[in-house]
Design an enzyme around this catalytic site. Sequence first.
Site, PDB file in Angstrom:
ATOM      1  N   GLU A   1       0.856  -1.194   0.000  1.00  0.00           N
ATOM      2  CA  GLU A   1       0.000   0.000   0.000  1.00  0.00           C
ATOM      3  C   GLU A   1       0.888   1.239   0.000  1.00  0.00           C
ATOM      4  O   GLU A   1       1.749   1.385   0.859  1.00  0.00           O
ATOM      5  CB  GLU A   1      -0.927  -0.007   1.227  1.00  0.00           C
ATOM      6  CG  GLU A   1      -1.760   1.260   1.403  1.00  0.00           C
ATOM      7  CD  GLU A   1      -2.613   1.615   0.179  1.00  0.00           C
ATOM      8  OE1 GLU A   1      -3.488   0.831  -0.188  1.00  0.00           O
ATOM      9  OE2 GLU A   1      -2.375   2.692  -0.427  1.00  0.00           O
TER      10      GLU A   1
ATOM     11  N   ASP B   1     -13.245  -3.460  -6.900  1.00  0.00           N
ATOM     12  CA  ASP B   1     -13.574  -2.531  -7.985  1.00  0.00           C
ATOM     13  C   ASP B   1     -12.773  -2.806  -9.253  1.00  0.00           C
ATOM     14  O   ASP B   1     -13.137  -2.346 -10.331  1.00  0.00           O
ATOM     15  CB  ASP B   1     -13.281  -1.077  -7.553  1.00  0.00           C
ATOM     16  CG  ASP B   1     -14.324  -0.541  -6.584  1.00  0.00           C
ATOM     17  OD1 ASP B   1     -15.182  -1.330  -6.135  1.00  0.00           O
ATOM     18  OD2 ASP B   1     -14.288   0.666  -6.275  1.00  0.00           O
TER      19      ASP B   1
ATOM     20  N   ILE C   1     -22.672   9.130  -5.094  1.00  0.00           N
ATOM     21  CA  ILE C   1     -21.747  10.159  -4.622  1.00  0.00           C
ATOM     22  C   ILE C   1     -22.393  11.537  -4.738  1.00  0.00           C
ATOM     23  O   ILE C   1     -22.361  12.340  -3.794  1.00  0.00           O
ATOM     24  CB  ILE C   1     -20.420  10.111  -5.421  1.00  0.00           C
ATOM     25  CG1 ILE C   1     -19.663   8.828  -5.074  1.00  0.00           C
ATOM     26  CG2 ILE C   1     -19.560  11.355  -5.129  1.00  0.00           C
ATOM     27  CD1 ILE C   1     -18.355   8.636  -5.794  1.00  0.00           C
TER      28      ILE C   1
ATOM     29  N   ARG D   1     -16.974   5.732 -11.489  1.00  0.00           N
ATOM     30  CA  ARG D   1     -15.568   5.429 -11.233  1.00  0.00           C
ATOM     31  C   ARG D   1     -15.108   4.349 -12.210  1.00  0.00           C
ATOM     32  O   ARG D   1     -15.925   3.617 -12.758  1.00  0.00           O
ATOM     33  CB  ARG D   1     -15.387   4.946  -9.777  1.00  0.00           C
ATOM     34  CG  ARG D   1     -15.785   6.006  -8.754  1.00  0.00           C
ATOM     35  CD  ARG D   1     -15.637   5.473  -7.322  1.00  0.00           C
ATOM     36  NE  ARG D   1     -14.281   5.127  -6.987  1.00  0.00           N
ATOM     37  CZ  ARG D   1     -13.353   5.995  -6.559  1.00  0.00           C
ATOM     38  NH1 ARG D   1     -13.658   7.266  -6.398  1.00  0.00           N
ATOM     39  NH2 ARG D   1     -12.127   5.597  -6.274  1.00  0.00           N
TER      40      ARG D   1
ATOM     41  N   GLY E   1      -7.508   2.298   1.976  1.00  0.00           N
ATOM     42  CA  GLY E   1      -7.894   2.633   0.605  1.00  0.00           C
ATOM     43  C   GLY E   1      -8.817   3.824   0.486  1.00  0.00           C
ATOM     44  O   GLY E   1      -8.938   4.638   1.403  1.00  0.00           O
TER      45      GLY E   1
ATOM     46  N   ALA F   1     -17.660  -1.324  -1.346  1.00  0.00           N
ATOM     47  CA  ALA F   1     -16.647  -1.818  -0.406  1.00  0.00           C
ATOM     48  C   ALA F   1     -16.999  -3.212   0.101  1.00  0.00           C
ATOM     49  O   ALA F   1     -16.140  -4.096   0.175  1.00  0.00           O
ATOM     50  CB  ALA F   1     -16.505  -0.847   0.756  1.00  0.00           C
TER      51      ALA F   1
ATOM     52  N   HIS G   1     -41.488  -3.963  19.455  1.00  0.00           N
ATOM     53  CA  HIS G   1     -42.229  -2.710  19.293  1.00  0.00           C
ATOM     54  C   HIS G   1     -41.738  -1.709  20.336  1.00  0.00           C
ATOM     55  O   HIS G   1     -41.579  -2.073  21.499  1.00  0.00           O
ATOM     56  CB  HIS G   1     -43.722  -2.967  19.485  1.00  0.00           C
ATOM     57  CG  HIS G   1     -44.537  -1.712  19.426  1.00  0.00           C
ATOM     58  ND1 HIS G   1     -44.797  -1.062  18.237  1.00  0.00           N
ATOM     59  CD2 HIS G   1     -45.119  -0.982  20.414  1.00  0.00           C
ATOM     60  CE1 HIS G   1     -45.527   0.027  18.504  1.00  0.00           C
ATOM     61  NE2 HIS G   1     -45.723   0.095  19.811  1.00  0.00           N
TER      62      HIS G   1
ATOM     63  N   GLY H   1     -25.987  10.064  -9.019  1.00  0.00           N
ATOM     64  CA  GLY H   1     -25.714   8.736  -8.473  1.00  0.00           C
ATOM     65  C   GLY H   1     -25.470   8.859  -6.972  1.00  0.00           C
ATOM     66  O   GLY H   1     -25.800   9.881  -6.356  1.00  0.00           O
TER      67      GLY H   1
HETATM   68  P1  NAI Z   1     -22.923   6.380 -10.298  1.00  0.00           P
HETATM   69  O1  NAI Z   1     -22.630   5.453 -11.395  1.00  0.00           O
HETATM   70  O2  NAI Z   1     -23.652   5.907  -9.102  1.00  0.00           O
HETATM   71  O3  NAI Z   1     -23.747   7.635 -10.881  1.00  0.00           O
HETATM   72  C1  NAI Z   1     -23.258   8.433 -11.938  1.00  0.00           C
HETATM   73  C2  NAI Z   1     -24.385   9.252 -12.526  1.00  0.00           C
HETATM   74  O4  NAI Z   1     -23.852  10.199 -13.452  1.00  0.00           O
HETATM   75  C3  NAI Z   1     -25.391   8.415 -13.288  1.00  0.00           C
HETATM   76  O5  NAI Z   1     -26.685   8.716 -12.818  1.00  0.00           O
HETATM   77  C4  NAI Z   1     -25.176   8.841 -14.745  1.00  0.00           C
HETATM   78  O6  NAI Z   1     -26.352   8.773 -15.522  1.00  0.00           O
HETATM   79  C5  NAI Z   1     -24.709  10.294 -14.575  1.00  0.00           C
HETATM   80  N1  NAI Z   1     -23.950  10.836 -15.720  1.00  0.00           N
HETATM   81  C6  NAI Z   1     -22.976  10.215 -16.435  1.00  0.00           C
HETATM   82  N2  NAI Z   1     -22.524  11.022 -17.424  1.00  0.00           N
HETATM   83  C7  NAI Z   1     -23.217  12.197 -17.333  1.00  0.00           C
HETATM   84  C8  NAI Z   1     -23.199  13.426 -18.069  1.00  0.00           C
HETATM   85  N3  NAI Z   1     -22.386  13.629 -19.113  1.00  0.00           N
HETATM   86  N4  NAI Z   1     -24.055  14.415 -17.708  1.00  0.00           N
HETATM   87  C9  NAI Z   1     -24.896  14.226 -16.656  1.00  0.00           C
HETATM   88  N5  NAI Z   1     -24.942  13.092 -15.924  1.00  0.00           N
HETATM   89  C10 NAI Z   1     -24.118  12.086 -16.257  1.00  0.00           C
HETATM   90  O7  NAI Z   1     -21.493   7.001  -9.909  1.00  0.00           O
HETATM   91  P2  NAI Z   1     -20.966   7.786  -8.624  1.00  0.00           P
HETATM   92  O8  NAI Z   1     -22.078   8.408  -7.861  1.00  0.00           O
HETATM   93  O9  NAI Z   1     -19.870   8.646  -9.139  1.00  0.00           O
HETATM   94  O10 NAI Z   1     -20.366   6.630  -7.724  1.00  0.00           O
HETATM   95  C11 NAI Z   1     -19.259   5.853  -8.190  1.00  0.00           C
HETATM   96  C12 NAI Z   1     -19.251   4.486  -7.527  1.00  0.00           C
HETATM   97  O11 NAI Z   1     -18.988   4.592  -6.152  1.00  0.00           O
HETATM   98  C13 NAI Z   1     -20.573   3.777  -7.703  1.00  0.00           C
HETATM   99  O12 NAI Z   1     -20.327   2.473  -8.110  1.00  0.00           O
HETATM  100  C14 NAI Z   1     -21.159   3.789  -6.324  1.00  0.00           C
HETATM  101  O13 NAI Z   1     -21.968   2.655  -6.078  1.00  0.00           O
HETATM  102  C15 NAI Z   1     -19.942   3.855  -5.408  1.00  0.00           C
HETATM  103  N6  NAI Z   1     -20.287   4.534  -4.174  1.00  0.00           N
HETATM  104  C16 NAI Z   1     -21.071   3.900  -3.260  1.00  0.00           C
HETATM  105  C17 NAI Z   1     -21.483   4.535  -2.105  1.00  0.00           C
HETATM  106  C18 NAI Z   1     -22.378   3.830  -1.173  1.00  0.00           C
HETATM  107  O14 NAI Z   1     -22.486   2.621  -1.256  1.00  0.00           O
HETATM  108  N7  NAI Z   1     -23.054   4.520  -0.255  1.00  0.00           N
HETATM  109  C19 NAI Z   1     -21.069   5.905  -1.807  1.00  0.00           C
HETATM  110  C20 NAI Z   1     -20.301   6.490  -2.840  1.00  0.00           C
HETATM  111  C21 NAI Z   1     -19.912   5.820  -3.973  1.00  0.00           C
END
Ligand code: NAI
Length: 462
Positions: free
Chosen positions: A33, A309, A180, A269, A40, A317, A441, A178
Amino acid sequence: MAEFDVIIIGGGPGGYVCAIRCAQLGLKTAVVEGRETLGGTCLNVGCIPSKALLNATHHLHEAQENFEKMGLMGAAPTVDWAKMLAYKSDVIGQNTKGIEFLFKKNKVTWLKGWGTIPAAGQVQVGDEVHSAKSIVIATGSESSSLPGVAVDEKIVVTSTGALELDRIPQKLVVIGAGVIGLEMGSVYARLGAEVTVVEYLDAITPGMDAEVAKTFQRILTKQGLTFVMGAAVQGVDVAGGTATVRYKLRKDDSEASLTADTVLVATGRRPYTAGLGLEALGVEMLPRGQVKTDGHFATTVKGIYAIGDAITGPMLAHKAEDEGMALAEILAGKSGHVNYGVIPGVIYTTPEVASVGKTEEQLKEEGRAYKVGKFSFMGNGRAKAVFQGDGFVKILADKATDRILGAHIIGPMAGDLIHEICVAMEFGASAQDLALTCHAHPTYSEAVREAALACGDGAIHA
Ligand code: NAI
């Protein structure tokens, strides 16, 4: 040159969990690492720091919106941003040091530096080359930006920059609705920023149950987030500290723009495998940049494995952790297994959103006969006491057998409630199995039971 049974490249949730399990199973294990701390992206610049900021700003929001209703009078707290960031850093530190402790406890060696694989069976870190019977690629992912959008991590930021801004934005444009985008958008909206989310598709959170997504968008809008849907971002121009986000509406190709002092690019990502030397080794990659693996995490080169990933599947994760544990079992000569049909997904906003298994849309597409049991948190006394009646639990079960096929929750503690259903699904339970289980409850969990009851003769409090 040291010799190991297993060298894992990457100390994130996939890598460190794999390492601990390998060591527990008697394998001589090392993790490479290059960051200053283990854990990470998730622990350093992802899941954990974002949850600290979500927690702090959730309390602020409660103070502003709900304290008075409960007879808690007086001015809501003001925000000391530097102190909030210090709290976040402290939370990161406690967690990353925790992994270091676990490494010592389990006798996992931390090879500090960035690793490359000069040949099968060898890992180079700095000037030293170590040998290993098995090498595991657990290098995770990195934010992927858009063409025409240059990230400077100051004005135009990824999630990493969004977690350490030197000021609270006044106007924030989030590209991508999405996970994030919505988690960080919520943080800054609660801190007073004017937040606009620009999303390419017509619904937020792609892949999520459509009914949940619709409710979620309505609730977030009520919380002050603005959505521009069906808009493809064309580029971001920065001049004099102001960013202009240009987009095209898909319905009529009309062009428009938004200005902001901060832009968060949250459009997904991509696997992070550059610089490992995989090409020279002949490790086959998939068209979208993931390492190609068989059903047992083996790459196309003998002795090299990959998890998390860096391979296909949801970038989560806990998915990486499960793969790490399963691979450790395999490397120790046992059988390791991940049930990809039961991997929960959670969004840590308020309310939380959680899902597992099939969505209604997927079941329709598969032509499966199913039934829906739904229960609103309005009928749950505990949720109403905390002003979180706006949400529901939805359970999807096979029409003929009653076997649970999926569940989708928007409401208080949804991210914890979902696990009752995950366990039930792992045991192949029917909705009736859940419905016949006594639930304490007053708890939020009662809403899960009521949704299960709604798959049968009906919920009681609906
Ligand atoms: P995401 O894939 O969840 O969402 C990306 C969004 O951007 C989609 O809705 C897509 O349609 C939109 N998009 C793409 N190109 C575009 C454009 N040119 N104009 C406008 N919109 C556009 O990706 P995100 O939120 O960046 O997350 C990345 C990864 O990290 C995901 O796999 C997610 O599951 C993971 N993650 C998980 C978390 C959790 O479990 N709580 C927290 C943060 C991230």
